[in-house]
Design a protein around this motif. Sequence first.
Motif: not given
Length: 333
Positions: A228-247
Amino acid sequence: MNLITGVTGLVGSHIALRLIENGEAVRALYRTSEGIAKTKALFDLYKKSELFHKIQWIQGDITVIPTLEKAFENIENVYHCAAFISFDPKEESKIRKINIEGTANVVNFSIENNIKKFCFISSIAALGDKKPGEIYISETNEWNPEKPHSDYAISKYGAEMEVWRGQNEGLNVVILNPGVILGPGFWEQGSGVIFNKTFAGYRLFTKGTTGFVAVIDVVAIAILLMKKECFGERFVVVSENLTFRAIQNWISDALNEKNPPIYISKWVCSIAVRLDWIASVFFFQKRRLSSDGMRSINRKNKFSNSKIIEFTNFKFQVIKPAIETINALQKQK
């Protein structure tokens, strides 16, 4: 031609596989033959052994400048995935050398060779700090140097500064900040240790929370943003926020193991770190625990993925079925 650093790790090897599946040429930087074997094992796991031989391997080290010259010949795009992950205080200099100095070298060669686009796989550890009252951490949070950060987090933040320097010097860059990356094939390193310890009957859990994402989502987004035409950007790449216990529980269920039954509080973790330090000093044992590591699994952080979703309309994999898929793949070994 695409150059991938860190192709002998979880993200880099998956990027190589996906690019080759898409008919693109891949050159891979490697340090040892053992690393190549890890990548081959991943291709075998996906039953894509015939594609492995399409990788153009070149021996080199991102911290050794002369070894990078040939690697950058006729390269258009760079996926910089190489990193060293550790919470051992004794490895601080190694962490910084590989993650900061190594990144600076890759950025410099990319500038000198007029690379069209540069994708850096960073980490949520390099994101800024929450302000009072904030629920989520996003790309806009500012780094507060007065707050405690692990050596690894500092190194990834420093690496990002090198990438932004490259941007200022004319390099087209995009940065991904993935959460804890889950995927098959690398159970002895990175997030794969969670699977490995659960398989070994690891019986402890904490109540920490963080962001998780499947490796195939990280790879899909990296390749998508490079197109894509995407320059000078940063992106958080997270599907879900979960507890370590759940994982841990979901991994245990997938492995037909019992869920970890023993909760360890912050103060118990603190005592464990001290005992581990004593063992290292008086009995010359390798450090297995650290204050940074214990803080990371007890910290309750949540991350916003709204920017990447709005920019690409990307559909993330749900983590629980992703874990089941990863385990099913791993059983084929």
